[in-house]
Enzyme design. Structure first.
Site, PDB file in Angstrom:
ATOM      1  NE  ARG A 196      -4.538   5.885   3.536  1.00 21.12           N
ATOM      2  CZ  ARG A 196      -4.952   4.871   4.295  1.00 21.12           C
ATOM      3  NH1 ARG A 196      -5.548   5.107   5.441  1.00 21.12           N
ATOM      4  NH2 ARG A 196      -4.776   3.632   3.912  1.00 21.12           N
ATOM      5  CG  HIS A 237      -9.903   6.115   6.435  1.00 16.21           C
ATOM      6  ND1 HIS A 237     -10.836   5.148   6.143  1.00 16.21           N
ATOM      7  CD2 HIS A 237      -8.711   5.453   6.563  1.00 16.21           C
ATOM      8  CE1 HIS A 237     -10.243   3.963   6.081  1.00 16.21           C
ATOM      9  NE2 HIS A 237      -8.955   4.113   6.356  1.00 16.21           N
ATOM     10  CG  HIS A 264      -8.942   6.120   2.287  1.00 13.28           C
ATOM     11  ND1 HIS A 264      -8.938   5.956   0.921  1.00 13.28           N
ATOM     12  CD2 HIS A 264      -8.277   5.050   2.797  1.00 13.28           C
ATOM     13  CE1 HIS A 264      -8.302   4.820   0.629  1.00 13.28           C
ATOM     14  NE2 HIS A 264      -7.891   4.255   1.750  1.00 13.28           N
ATOM     15  NE  ARG A 279      -4.477   4.774   9.939  1.00 15.04           N
ATOM     16  CZ  ARG A 279      -5.003   3.823   9.164  1.00 15.04           C
ATOM     17  NH1 ARG A 279      -4.501   2.612   9.157  1.00 15.04           N
ATOM     18  NH2 ARG A 279      -6.057   4.094   8.423  1.00 15.04           N
ATOM     19  CD  GLU A 312      -3.037  -1.069   2.193  1.00 12.31           C
ATOM     20  OE1 GLU A 312      -4.195  -0.709   2.002  1.00 12.31           O
ATOM     21  OE2 GLU A 312      -2.624  -1.454   3.292  1.00 12.31           O
TER      22      GLU A 312
HETATM   23  P1  FAD Z   1     -13.318   0.098  16.461  1.00 13.64           P
HETATM   24  O1  FAD Z   1     -13.091  -1.064  15.610  1.00 13.64           O
HETATM   25  O2  FAD Z   1     -13.873   1.300  15.844  1.00 13.64           O
HETATM   26  O3  FAD Z   1     -14.281  -0.333  17.660  1.00 13.64           O
HETATM   27  C1  FAD Z   1     -14.776   0.619  18.572  1.00 13.64           C
HETATM   28  C2  FAD Z   1     -15.853  -0.036  19.401  1.00 13.64           C
HETATM   29  O4  FAD Z   1     -16.214   0.800  20.487  1.00 13.64           O
HETATM   30  C3  FAD Z   1     -17.146  -0.300  18.647  1.00 13.64           C
HETATM   31  O5  FAD Z   1     -17.581  -1.580  19.004  1.00 13.64           O
HETATM   32  C4  FAD Z   1     -18.112   0.757  19.188  1.00 13.64           C
HETATM   33  O6  FAD Z   1     -19.445   0.398  19.119  1.00 13.64           O
HETATM   34  C5  FAD Z   1     -17.627   0.849  20.617  1.00 13.64           C
HETATM   35  N1  FAD Z   1     -17.963   2.101  21.311  1.00 13.64           N
HETATM   36  C6  FAD Z   1     -17.640   3.363  20.942  1.00 13.64           C
HETATM   37  N2  FAD Z   1     -18.088   4.239  21.860  1.00 13.64           N
HETATM   38  C7  FAD Z   1     -18.706   3.532  22.835  1.00 13.64           C
HETATM   39  C8  FAD Z   1     -19.379   3.875  24.036  1.00 13.64           C
HETATM   40  N3  FAD Z   1     -19.548   5.145  24.439  1.00 13.64           N
HETATM   41  N4  FAD Z   1     -19.898   2.883  24.789  1.00 13.64           N
HETATM   42  C9  FAD Z   1     -19.783   1.592  24.394  1.00 13.64           C
HETATM   43  N5  FAD Z   1     -19.164   1.208  23.261  1.00 13.64           N
HETATM   44  C10 FAD Z   1     -18.625   2.166  22.493  1.00 13.64           C
HETATM   45  N6  FAD Z   1      -6.771  -0.092   9.314  1.00 13.64           N
HETATM   46  C11 FAD Z   1      -5.805  -0.961   8.938  1.00 13.64           C
HETATM   47  O7  FAD Z   1      -4.811  -1.122   9.641  1.00 13.64           O
HETATM   48  N7  FAD Z   1      -5.945  -1.678   7.788  1.00 13.64           N
HETATM   49  C12 FAD Z   1      -7.018  -1.545   6.970  1.00 13.64           C
HETATM   50  O8  FAD Z   1      -7.109  -2.219   5.965  1.00 13.64           O
HETATM   51  C13 FAD Z   1      -8.024  -0.616   7.333  1.00 13.64           C
HETATM   52  N8  FAD Z   1      -9.101  -0.418   6.540  1.00 13.64           N
HETATM   53  C14 FAD Z   1     -10.118   0.373   6.991  1.00 13.64           C
HETATM   54  C15 FAD Z   1     -11.271   0.481   6.226  1.00 13.64           C
HETATM   55  C16 FAD Z   1     -12.355   1.209   6.695  1.00 13.64           C
HETATM   56  C17 FAD Z   1     -13.595   1.328   5.871  1.00 13.64           C
HETATM   57  C18 FAD Z   1     -12.265   1.863   7.949  1.00 13.64           C
HETATM   58  C19 FAD Z   1     -13.416   2.640   8.485  1.00 13.64           C
HETATM   59  C20 FAD Z   1     -11.099   1.788   8.698  1.00 13.64           C
HETATM   60  C21 FAD Z   1     -10.023   1.052   8.221  1.00 13.64           C
HETATM   61  N9  FAD Z   1      -8.846   0.942   8.953  1.00 13.64           N
HETATM   62  C22 FAD Z   1      -7.867   0.076   8.548  1.00 13.64           C
HETATM   63  C23 FAD Z   1      -8.745   1.546  10.278  1.00 13.64           C
HETATM   64  C24 FAD Z   1      -9.028   0.469  11.321  1.00 13.64           C
HETATM   65  O9  FAD Z   1     -10.036  -0.382  10.861  1.00 13.64           O
HETATM   66  C25 FAD Z   1      -9.454   1.051  12.638  1.00 13.64           C
HETATM   67  O10 FAD Z   1      -8.597   2.081  13.014  1.00 13.64           O
HETATM   68  C26 FAD Z   1      -9.422   0.003  13.720  1.00 13.64           C
HETATM   69  O11 FAD Z   1     -10.139  -1.125  13.306  1.00 13.64           O
HETATM   70  C27 FAD Z   1      -9.955   0.551  15.016  1.00 13.64           C
HETATM   71  O12 FAD Z   1     -10.171  -0.514  15.882  1.00 13.64           O
HETATM   72  P2  FAD Z   1     -10.616  -0.244  17.389  1.00 13.64           P
HETATM   73  O13 FAD Z   1     -10.802  -1.580  18.005  1.00 13.64           O
HETATM   74  O14 FAD Z   1      -9.699   0.709  18.012  1.00 13.64           O
HETATM   75  O15 FAD Z   1     -12.001   0.511  17.253  1.00 13.64           O
HETATM   76  C1  SIN Z   2      -7.390   0.720   2.752  1.00 14.56           C
HETATM   77  O1  SIN Z   2      -7.610  -0.476   2.556  1.00 14.56           O
HETATM   78  O2  SIN Z   2      -7.163   1.547   1.878  1.00 14.56           O
HETATM   79  C2  SIN Z   2      -7.427   1.208   4.144  1.00 14.56           C
HETATM   80  C3  SIN Z   2      -6.176   0.848   4.789  1.00 14.56           C
HETATM   81  C4  SIN Z   2      -5.990   1.615   6.041  1.00 14.56           C
HETATM   82  O3  SIN Z   2      -6.753   2.531   6.336  1.00 14.56           O
HETATM   83  O4  SIN Z   2      -5.027   1.297   6.733  1.00 14.56           O
END
Ligand code: FAD
Ligand code: SIN
Length: 538
Positions: free
Chosen positions: A285, A346, A238, A381, A120
């Site tokens: 990015r 994003h 993004h 990032r 990437e």
């Molecule tokens: P999240 O996965 O966002 O989980 C947060 C959780 O907290 C959720 O369950 C939510 O409901 C809960 N929550 C929030 N507030 C409260 C509250 N007040 N009370 C109770 N529960 C609450 N990153 C990569 O490294 N590679 C990728 O390929 C990639 N692709 C992506 C594609 C998309 C479309 C998106 C949106 C993001 C992508 N990212 C990628 C970024 C990455 O997915 C996220 O940064 C990462 O998954 C965040 O994980 P997390 O567990 O910190 O939070």
């Molecule tokens: C993507 O697949 O382009 C998202 C990857 C990322 O946010 O790390």
């Protein structure tokens, strides 16, 4: 009000929260158990939608090294990544990937059963593992969600919102208050270890790749509790979200499609990235995002195009099954048609400041995953570093808690009683149409604190948010989950704007039209709440 106690409470069920729960349960015998709370269904999160993959610097991959990954991450981070954090996360990637494999996560493999690595933007080598082609997050989460739900030692509350952290007079976290959105009941939960794993805040902006749950709650909870927050002005947009008329929550077209050779083009099919960076489509990015945005403004259009027709049809179908399917459902055959794309909010690079152990500035309060600011991402990032950070930091926090005596508080001080009392009172509240207010806020943030900012756009946004706040007469209790989320969105929007106003330079994803240059030295922005007011820590 109902009361309960747990040795550890995890807020959030994305990959960071789920993996932390499983690792803590594996490593530590906890007298009062583990509770995981989530405001929607288990597994609904940003994590579920991750596409491109997860960085993995494997010890037996001779074409890669932690030195190379550290260099790429720091280069993308625009002078704000912390070397020790980057090194720590990179060096632990081999161990966490092997652990995820043990849990049963299946990353894509070639015909010889070797792990497949993709590339990437701004990565110098192919080092990104993926799963299900372009469904990496969903595939990892499916395994972790199943394990958490089947684990008798992990209690789960779904549809439950964390609404306030309990901070005692010694500034220590002693638990939290939660609100069940189905029963409309409150509960006080005592705990000496609360882990924020609440994810991101993309919903603050009109166009976003993030699902509805990404409303910045963890940042608001931590701010209200008096924790130190760092670098909130750095929002990653993004460059390539699917731009279909009327769709504001936008489906992502993964950077990995560009990694496999797709080109950005204008409506006439003419490439333009050569004008912006020598690495063209695989430039950092923030640069690709601003290039797309600039082309859109210049040509007075609301999207550019991604041309993936140069990638063989069979490869597109195999590597990007979801992207192919969603595009096809929208009448776009990605093997023949250009894909309309535009930037969308994003990822939040900033967040609750932590050390490598996941500790925040408040004793007993930890933060992991997107809500945390560990110092890995700096001002921009590098793709696929987020999932890696989620798992490494969850792994580490479990290790840290193993050595702590996690006794739940027996007594609480009078400050906490006063907080609990606020939620015990019945109040007469009239319903508010949150959807309308939310759209207004998202529009304000997109215009005022989006890809290109200035003193003028930011101060206008601040004024508009002040007027909007008057239409939302809630100070403590709210009627439902959506109101609590909106309350948090207002707080976090103001914090982002204040941080963006304070940073009088352009750096990484923070671009000021009135300060286009980058200062010689990179300085973090630190914000906290002191005596009820926002205050910068200098
Ligand atoms: P999240 O996965 O966002 O989980 C947060 C959780 O907290 C959720 O369950 C939510 O409901 C809960 N929550 C929030 N507030 C409260 C509250 N007040 N009370 C109770 N529960 C609450 N990153 C990569 O490294 N590679 C990728 O390929 C990639 N692709 C992506 C594609 C998309 C479309 C998106 C949106 C993001 C992508 N990212 C990628 C970024 C990455 O997915 C996220 O940064 C990462 O998954 C965040 O994980 P997390 O567990 O910190 O939070
Ligand atoms: C993507 O697949 O382009 C998202 C990857 C990322 O946010 O790390």
């Amino acid at each position: 009000m109902k009361y309960s106690k747990y040795s550890v409470v995890i807020i959030g069920s994305g990959i960071a929260g789920l993996y932390a729960a499983l690792k803590i349960e594996q490593q530590t015998h906890l007298h009062d158990g583990i509770l995981l709370i989530t405001k929607s269904k288990l597994g609904e999160s940003n994590s579920r939608y991750a596409q491109g993959g997860m960085v993995a610097v494997m010890k037996d991959n001779k074409s890669d090294s932690t030195e190379s990954h550290i260099t790429d991450t720091i280069k993308a981070g625009a002078g704000l990544s912390e070397f020790n954090t980057v090194k720590f996360i990179s060096e632990n990637s081999d161990a966490v990937v092997k652990d995820l494999l043990k849990f049963g996560v299946e990353f894509d493999r070639d015909e010889n059963n070797n792990l497949c690595f993709t590339k990437e933007a701004a990565h110098s080598v192919r080092r990104i593992l993926h799963s299900g082609g372009d469904a990496t997050g969903k595939m990892i989460e499916k395994v972790l969600t199943k394990d958490v739900s089947e684990n008798p030692n992990i209690d789960v509350y779904e549809q439950t919102v964390a609404v306030e952290l309990l901070i005692d007079s010694k500034q220590e976290c002693k638990g939290l208050i939660v609100f069940n959105d189905l029963t409309k009941e409150y509960e006080t939960i005592y705990s000496s270890a609360v882990i924020l794993a609440t994810g991101g805040l993309g919903q603050l902006f009109k166009y976003t790749t993030n699902p509805a749950v990404a409303t910045g709650d963890g940042i608001a909870l931590a701010y209200n509790a008096g924790a130190v927050l760092r670098d909130l002005e750095f929002i990653q947009f993004h460059p390539t979200a699917l731009a279909i008329d009327g769709d504001e929550n936008r489906f992502l077209i993964s950077e990995a499609v560009r990694g496999e050779g797709a080109k950005l083009v204008d409506a006439d099919g003419i490439e333009f990235m050569y004008k912006y960076h020598e690495n063209r489509e695989l430039a950092p990015r923030d640069i690709v995002t601003r290039a797309n945005y600039n082309e859109m403004i210049k040509n007075k259009v609301d999207h550019v195009y991604l041309n993936a027709t140069c990638i063989p049809k069979e490869k597109l179908a195999e590597r990007f099954p979801n992207i192919s399917r969603i595009c096809s459902e929208n009448g776009i055959d990605i093997a023949h048609d250009f894909i309309p794309v535009a930037p969308a909010a994003h990822y939040s690079m900033g967040g609750v400041k932590t050390n490598l152990e996941g500790e925040t500035s408040i004793k007993g309060l930890y933060a992991i995953g997107e809500v945390a600011s560990t110092g890995l991402h700096g001002g921009n990032r590098l793709a696929s570093n987020s999932l890696l950070e989620c798992v490494v930091c969850a792994f580490k926090v479990a290790d840290v808690l193993k050595n702590k005596e996690l006794k739940t508080p027996k007594q609480i001080d009078s400050d906490l009683k006063a907080v609990i009392d606020k939620y015990s009172k019945d109040l007469l509240m009239e319903e508010i149409d949150i959807d309308i207010l939310k759209h207004e806020l998202q529009d304000i943030m997109w215009r005022g604190a989006g890809i290109l900012r200035s003193q003028k756009t930011l101060t206008t946004a601040l004024e508009e948010i002040s007027s909007l706040s008057k239409k939302f007469p809630r100070s403590v209790k709210c009627l439902n989950k959506e109101e609590y989320e909106f309350k948090n969105m207002l707080i976090v929007s103001k914090l982002i704007i204040m941080a963006a106003l304070d940073r009088k330079e352009s750096r990484g994803a923070h671009y000021r039209l009135d300060y286009v240059d980058t200062n010689e030295t990179g300085v973090h922005s630190l914000i906290t709440k002191a005596e009820g007011e926002l205050s910068f820590v200098r």
